[in-house]
Design a protein around this motif. Structure first.
Motif, PDB file in Angstrom:
ATOM      1  N   VAL A 242      34.980  42.958  35.507  1.00 12.46           N
ATOM      2  CA  VAL A 242      34.822  41.620  36.091  1.00 12.46           C
ATOM      3  C   VAL A 242      35.300  41.622  37.546  1.00 12.46           C
ATOM      4  CG1 VAL A 242      35.596  39.224  35.979  1.00 12.46           C
ATOM      5  CG2 VAL A 242      34.994  40.435  33.881  1.00 12.46           C
ATOM      6  N   ALA A 243      36.451  42.263  37.797  1.00 14.76           N
ATOM      7  CA  ALA A 243      36.962  42.326  39.166  1.00 14.76           C
ATOM      8  C   ALA A 243      36.003  43.096  40.067  1.00 14.76           C
ATOM      9  CB  ALA A 243      38.349  42.982  39.177  1.00 14.76           C
ATOM     10  N   SER A 244      35.414  44.170  39.550  1.00 17.84           N
ATOM     11  CA  SER A 244      34.443  44.956  40.328  1.00 17.84           C
ATOM     12  C   SER A 244      33.195  44.139  40.621  1.00 17.84           C
ATOM     13  CB  SER A 244      34.068  46.230  39.567  1.00 17.84           C
ATOM     14  OG  SER A 244      35.186  47.065  39.395  1.00 17.84           O
ATOM     15  N   LEU A 245      32.773  43.331  39.647  1.00 20.21           N
ATOM     16  CA  LEU A 245      31.619  42.444  39.859  1.00 20.21           C
ATOM     17  C   LEU A 245      31.906  41.468  40.993  1.00 20.21           C
ATOM     18  CD1 LEU A 245      29.485  40.696  37.157  1.00 20.21           C
ATOM     19  CD2 LEU A 245      30.409  39.368  39.048  1.00 20.21           C
ATOM     20  N   PRO A 301      48.784  48.699  41.783  1.00 19.53           N
ATOM     21  CA  PRO A 301      49.181  48.084  43.063  1.00 19.53           C
ATOM     22  C   PRO A 301      48.085  48.109  44.116  1.00 19.53           C
ATOM     23  CG  PRO A 301      50.935  49.490  42.231  1.00 19.53           C
ATOM     24  CD  PRO A 301      49.733  49.750  41.373  1.00 19.53           C
ATOM     25  N   PHE A 302      47.315  49.199  44.171  1.00 19.41           N
ATOM     26  CA  PHE A 302      46.239  49.303  45.164  1.00 19.41           C
ATOM     27  C   PHE A 302      45.105  48.337  44.830  1.00 19.41           C
ATOM     28  CE2 PHE A 302      48.400  53.395  45.584  1.00 19.41           C
ATOM     29  CZ  PHE A 302      48.531  53.474  46.962  1.00 19.41           C
ATOM     30  N   ILE A 303      44.785  48.220  43.539  1.00 18.86           N
ATOM     31  CA  ILE A 303      43.695  47.324  43.140  1.00 18.86           C
ATOM     32  C   ILE A 303      44.031  45.883  43.501  1.00 18.86           C
ATOM     33  CG2 ILE A 303      42.340  46.473  41.196  1.00 18.86           C
ATOM     34  CD1 ILE A 303      42.918  49.155  39.790  1.00 18.86           C
ATOM     35  N   ILE A 304      45.267  45.465  43.190  1.00 18.90           N
ATOM     36  CA  ILE A 304      45.683  44.089  43.486  1.00 18.90           C
ATOM     37  C   ILE A 304      45.702  43.840  44.994  1.00 18.90           C
ATOM     38  CG2 ILE A 304      47.628  42.483  43.374  1.00 18.90           C
ATOM     39  CD1 ILE A 304      48.285  43.683  40.638  1.00 18.90           C
ATOM     40  N   ALA A 305      46.261  44.776  45.753  1.00 16.49           N
ATOM     41  CA  ALA A 305      46.310  44.616  47.208  1.00 16.49           C
ATOM     42  C   ALA A 305      44.911  44.528  47.800  1.00 16.49           C
ATOM     43  CB  ALA A 305      47.086  45.771  47.831  1.00 16.49           C
ATOM     44  N   GLY A 306      43.994  45.355  47.300  1.00 17.53           N
ATOM     45  CA  GLY A 306      42.629  45.339  47.804  1.00 17.53           C
ATOM     46  C   GLY A 306      41.922  44.025  47.527  1.00 17.53           C
ATOM     47  N   LEU A 307      42.084  43.504  46.310  1.00 19.91           N
ATOM     48  CA  LEU A 307      41.446  42.229  45.971  1.00 19.91           C
ATOM     49  C   LEU A 307      42.024  41.080  46.784  1.00 19.91           C
ATOM     50  CD1 LEU A 307      41.205  42.717  42.101  1.00 19.91           C
ATOM     51  CD2 LEU A 307      39.277  42.570  43.706  1.00 19.91           C
ATOM     52  N   ALA A 401      34.973  34.689  48.645  1.00 18.58           N
ATOM     53  CA  ALA A 401      36.436  34.701  48.777  1.00 18.58           C
ATOM     54  C   ALA A 401      37.104  34.142  47.522  1.00 18.58           C
ATOM     55  CB  ALA A 401      36.857  33.897  50.003  1.00 18.58           C
ATOM     56  N   VAL A 402      36.546  33.090  46.975  1.00 16.26           N
ATOM     57  CA  VAL A 402      37.099  32.502  45.745  1.00 16.26           C
ATOM     58  C   VAL A 402      37.008  33.499  44.591  1.00 16.26           C
ATOM     59  CG1 VAL A 402      36.783  30.698  44.013  1.00 16.26           C
ATOM     60  CG2 VAL A 402      36.637  30.128  46.439  1.00 16.26           C
ATOM     61  N   LEU A 403      35.887  34.193  44.487  1.00 17.45           N
ATOM     62  CA  LEU A 403      35.731  35.194  43.423  1.00 17.45           C
ATOM     63  C   LEU A 403      36.749  36.319  43.567  1.00 17.45           C
ATOM     64  CD1 LEU A 403      31.854  35.601  43.049  1.00 17.45           C
ATOM     65  CD2 LEU A 403      33.421  34.256  41.650  1.00 17.45           C
ATOM     66  N   ALA A 404      37.004  36.774  44.785  1.00 17.87           N
ATOM     67  CA  ALA A 404      37.977  37.849  45.005  1.00 17.87           C
ATOM     68  C   ALA A 404      39.367  37.427  44.549  1.00 17.87           C
ATOM     69  CB  ALA A 404      37.993  38.246  46.481  1.00 17.87           C
ATOM     70  N   LEU A 405      39.746  36.201  44.846  1.00 16.89           N
ATOM     71  CA  LEU A 405      41.054  35.703  44.422  1.00 16.89           C
ATOM     72  C   LEU A 405      41.146  35.643  42.901  1.00 16.89           C
ATOM     73  CD1 LEU A 405      43.805  34.538  45.142  1.00 16.89           C
ATOM     74  CD2 LEU A 405      42.729  32.271  45.274  1.00 16.89           C
ATOM     75  N   LEU A 406      40.080  35.193  42.253  1.00 13.29           N
ATOM     76  CA  LEU A 406      40.065  35.133  40.796  1.00 13.29           C
ATOM     77  C   LEU A 406      40.169  36.539  40.199  1.00 13.29           C
ATOM     78  CD1 LEU A 406      39.776  33.521  38.199  1.00 13.29           C
ATOM     79  CD2 LEU A 406      37.279  33.598  38.490  1.00 13.29           C
ATOM     80  N   GLY A 407      39.464  37.504  40.788  1.00 17.92           N
ATOM     81  CA  GLY A 407      39.546  38.882  40.313  1.00 17.92           C
ATOM     82  C   GLY A 407      40.948  39.437  40.420  1.00 17.92           C
ATOM     83  N   CYS A 408      41.636  39.116  41.494  1.00 17.57           N
ATOM     84  CA  CYS A 408      43.018  39.568  41.687  1.00 17.57           C
ATOM     85  C   CYS A 408      43.922  39.029  40.589  1.00 17.57           C
ATOM     86  CB  CYS A 408      43.506  39.130  43.068  1.00 17.57           C
ATOM     87  SG  CYS A 408      45.202  39.618  43.430  1.00 17.57           S
ATOM     88  N   LEU A 409      43.781  37.747  40.275  1.00 17.27           N
ATOM     89  CA  LEU A 409      44.606  37.137  39.236  1.00 17.27           C
ATOM     90  C   LEU A 409      44.338  37.765  37.871  1.00 17.27           C
ATOM     91  CD1 LEU A 409      44.327  33.375  40.302  1.00 17.27           C
ATOM     92  CD2 LEU A 409      46.290  34.902  40.589  1.00 17.27           C
ATOM     93  N   LEU A 410      43.091  38.079  37.584  1.00 13.72           N
ATOM     94  CA  LEU A 410      42.749  38.702  36.307  1.00 13.72           C
ATOM     95  C   LEU A 410      43.381  40.087  36.176  1.00 13.72           C
ATOM     96  CD1 LEU A 410      38.984  37.712  35.908  1.00 13.72           C
ATOM     97  CD2 LEU A 410      40.902  36.953  34.498  1.00 13.72           C
ATOM     98  N   VAL A 411      43.263  40.911  37.204  1.00 17.60           N
ATOM     99  CA  VAL A 411      43.844  42.250  37.143  1.00 17.60           C
ATOM    100  C   VAL A 411      45.363  42.170  37.025  1.00 17.60           C
ATOM    101  CG1 VAL A 411      44.200  44.405  38.423  1.00 17.60           C
ATOM    102  CG2 VAL A 411      41.933  43.337  38.375  1.00 17.60           C
ATOM    103  N   TYR A 412      45.980  41.275  37.777  1.00 16.78           N
ATOM    104  CA  TYR A 412      47.443  41.147  37.759  1.00 16.78           C
ATOM    105  C   TYR A 412      47.950  40.798  36.366  1.00 16.78           C
ATOM    106  CZ  TYR A 412      52.143  39.494  38.879  1.00 16.78           C
ATOM    107  OH  TYR A 412      53.508  39.315  38.909  1.00 16.78           O
ATOM    108  N   THR A 413      47.229  39.946  35.657  1.00 16.08           N
ATOM    109  CA  THR A 413      47.727  39.454  34.371  1.00 16.08           C
ATOM    110  C   THR A 413      47.226  40.246  33.165  1.00 16.08           C
ATOM    111  OG1 THR A 413      45.904  37.848  34.224  1.00 16.08           O
ATOM    112  CG2 THR A 413      47.959  37.104  35.247  1.00 16.08           C
TER     113      THR A 413
END
Length: 436
Positions: A242-245, A301-307, A401-413
């Protein structure tokens, strides 16, 4: 571990993908111009030029993403990755050439679909090969090096394509004494590149030996929910998909807006190619080192920082008013993408079991392919919505931009780390379930 220590078959696959990507990336610049140039004729079903361009570009991603998981699973079950890679590249060879023979919107759409099928056969098998040939402690490095070569070809293509098309956009262009137009020349380059990639794989790559046939993949099914960890709702591979999408959507927003961006910024197709390639340049420079660092310091950490970085770097593209500012924005977006791609693929590779690499990793590649389809289509639609700020086409980039933020939250949690602090690719926490 130095890059020269990487399995030679990974380097061969990387080189093959580099030359193939160079040809394919020509189409990023060529197709939008080709569709709107007047060379392509026929009904547009009453749709705006930006939207019909988005539909044609998106057809590639939709068919690509729909077929990838089944192609990846079939390569697991047969254990024959190499033949899938070669077959896909040969499909691309033929379809790239057929562009020179068609001139209607419907025919161009069908050729774009055929391209999607070719890539669907190639990508999961290629990534699975890289995953299986890489050592457990250098999976991120191998993914990074592979993607560096791929993105190098992908980045060179648009720059060269802009010049090729600009030199022969007029019917009866200057190539071969006026016999070949700029569009035809670009399609020929794409054709030769795909064929060269197929030859490289045929000559230099062999399937790895597999001792345990019992590990072969079963019928493909996508695990959405996590059935192992009570504190996690979603399956980690699904979450990474989902984050990659979401990331791919933000990256692909630029493509169908080429005409609008060139007009707003007062620039040529060549400059648009440079802006597109600025993203790729950052990927080429950073993919390998970030992949290597993820082997030592962890993937998450890299995935979250990138998103997180994707949020402002995507949004600002709807506000810039000069070519230089767009180049900077695209470069920084490329930095963000580099931080996500190799670590995400390596994390999914850590989770993959036995010969299930094609099935598991196809979830990520399928999602990315779907994002490349949704991105142009959503950009073509949202470009007609005016915001009270930014350029006339700011809405698509705000959406990304909104999608990227949502992807970050998903990976983090929802995603656990897979690398211990000693650099070994073992579960740093309890092991989540992989995609079934």
């Amino acid at each position: 571990m130095g890059y020269l220590d990487i399995d030679r078959r990974i380097l061969a696959l990387a080189f093959a993908r580099m030359v193939d990507s160079l040809g394919n990336s020509f189409l990023i610049v060529v197709l939008p111009l080709y569709i709107t140039s007047g060379v392509v004729s026929g009904g547009t079903f009453g749709l705006a030029p930006a939207l019909i361009t988005g539909i044609i570009l998106s057809a590639f991603g939709f068919f690509n993403s729909a077929i990838q998981p089944f192609a990846g699973n079939l390569s697991d079950r047969t254990g024959k990755r190499r033949i899938f890679v070669i077959a896909g590249l040969l499909v691309l060879t033929v379809s790239n050439f057929v562009y020179t023979l068609v001139g209607g919107y419907g025919a161009v759409l069908l050729v774009r679909v055929a391209q999607g099928i070719g890539v669907a056969l190639t990508v999961p098998a290629t990534i699975a090969l890289v995953n299986e040939l890489a050592s457990d402690t250098a999976r991120g490095e191998s993914m990074g090096v592979f993607n560096t070569f791929r993105m190098l070809g992908f980045g060179l293509g648009p720059v060269v394509a802009g010049g090729v098309v600009a030199g022969g956009v007029v019917a009866g262009g200057p190539y071969l004494g006026g016999a070949v137009t700029g569009f035809e020349a670009a399609f020929y380059v794409a054709t030769i590149s795909a064929l060269l990639g197929a030859v490289c794989v045929y000559l230099l790559v062999e399937d790895p030996e597999v001792d345990d046939e019992a590990d072969a993949g079963e019928e493909f099914s996508l695990a959405v929910f996590n059935h192992v960890r009570d504190d996690k709702l979603l399956d980690p591979v699904f979450t990474l998909g989902v984050a990659s999408l979401f990331m791919a959507v933000g990256i692909a927003l630029l493509e169908p807006l080429e005409h609008h961006i060139n007009t707003t910024l007062g620039q040529s197709a060549t400059m648009f190619g440079i802006e597109f390639s600025a993203f790729v340049l950052a990927q080429v420079v950073l993919q390998a080192p970030i992949g290597t660092w993820s082997d030592e310091y962890g993937r998450k950490p890299f995935i979250i920082a990138g998103l997180l970085l994707l949020v402002p770097t995507t949004l600002v593209q709807g506000f810039v008013t000069t070519p230089l500012a767009m180049i900077v924005a695209r470069f920084l977006q490329g930095v963000a993408g580099a931080a996500v791609f190799a670590p995400a693929m390596a994390l999914a590779g850590d989770i993959a079991k036995g010969r299930s690499s094609g099935t598991t990793l196809s979830v990520i590649t399928m999602a990315f392919g779907l994002g490349t389809a949704v991105g142009p289509l959503s950009a073509g639609y949202l470009a007609g919505i005016s915001l009270p700020f930014g350029t006339s086409y700011a809405a698509p980039f705000a959406f990304g931009a909104v999608l990227a933020l949502l992807g970050c939250l998903l990976v983090y949690t929802q995603v656990d780390e897979t690398v211990n602090t000693d650099g070994s690719s073992e579960r740093a926490d309890a092991e989540p379930a992989a995609a079934d």
